[in-house]
Design a protein around this motif. Structure first.
Motif, PDB file in Angstrom:
ATOM      1  N   UNK A 115       0.822  -1.199   0.000  1.00  0.00           N
ATOM      2  CA  UNK A 115       0.000   0.000   0.000  1.00  0.00           C
ATOM      3  C   UNK A 115       0.864   1.260   0.000  1.00  0.00           C
ATOM      4  N   UNK A 116       1.954   1.208   0.750  1.00  0.00           N
ATOM      5  CA  UNK A 116       2.864   2.348   0.787  1.00  0.00           C
ATOM      6  C   UNK A 116       3.551   2.543  -0.572  1.00  0.00           C
ATOM      7  N   UNK A 117       3.867   1.426  -1.208  1.00  0.00           N
ATOM      8  CA  UNK A 117       4.481   1.522  -2.524  1.00  0.00           C
ATOM      9  C   UNK A 117       3.521   2.169  -3.521  1.00  0.00           C
ATOM     10  N   UNK A 118       2.249   1.830  -3.396  1.00  0.00           N
ATOM     11  CA  UNK A 118       1.236   2.415  -4.266  1.00  0.00           C
ATOM     12  C   UNK A 118       1.136   3.927  -4.034  1.00  0.00           C
ATOM     13  N   UNK A 119       1.221   4.359  -2.783  1.00  0.00           N
ATOM     14  CA  UNK A 119       1.171   5.787  -2.459  1.00  0.00           C
ATOM     15  C   UNK A 119       2.392   6.506  -3.025  1.00  0.00           C
ATOM     16  N   UNK A 120       3.560   5.899  -2.911  1.00  0.00           N
ATOM     17  CA  UNK A 120       4.769   6.503  -3.472  1.00  0.00           C
ATOM     18  C   UNK A 120       4.662   6.619  -4.986  1.00  0.00           C
TER      19      UNK A 120
END
Length: 77
Positions: free
Chosen positions: A1-6
């Motif tokens: 999910x954090x990768x998607x936000x980045x």
């Protein structure tokens, strides 16, 4: 999910820079092409066809509004 936000933030940054560049290009085009030849051509064509009498007839309502305006020298304006 954090990768998607980045990834999404990177996409936003790319989009913002692209939009700014496009806007800058549009502004430069507007500045460089400010001559509005369409309107100028129409105005010069109209001016060549119309006479002073036509212009005065169109502007009668601005020149003589009242009887006192008729008494004054309205050509001074």
């Amino acid at each position: 999910m954090m990768e998607n936000a980045k990834w999404r933030n990177e996409q936003r940054k790319k989009n913002v820079t692209r939009y700014r560049e496009e806007e800058d290009k549009e502004q430069e085009e507007i500045i460089n092409d400010h001559k509005s030849s369409f309107v100028n051509d129409m105005m010069s064509e109209h001016a060549s066809k119309s006479s002073l009498e036509d212009r005065l007839n169109r502007n009668k309502h601005n020149i003589q509004r009242t009887q006192s305006a008729l008494d004054k020298n309205f050509l001074r304006k």
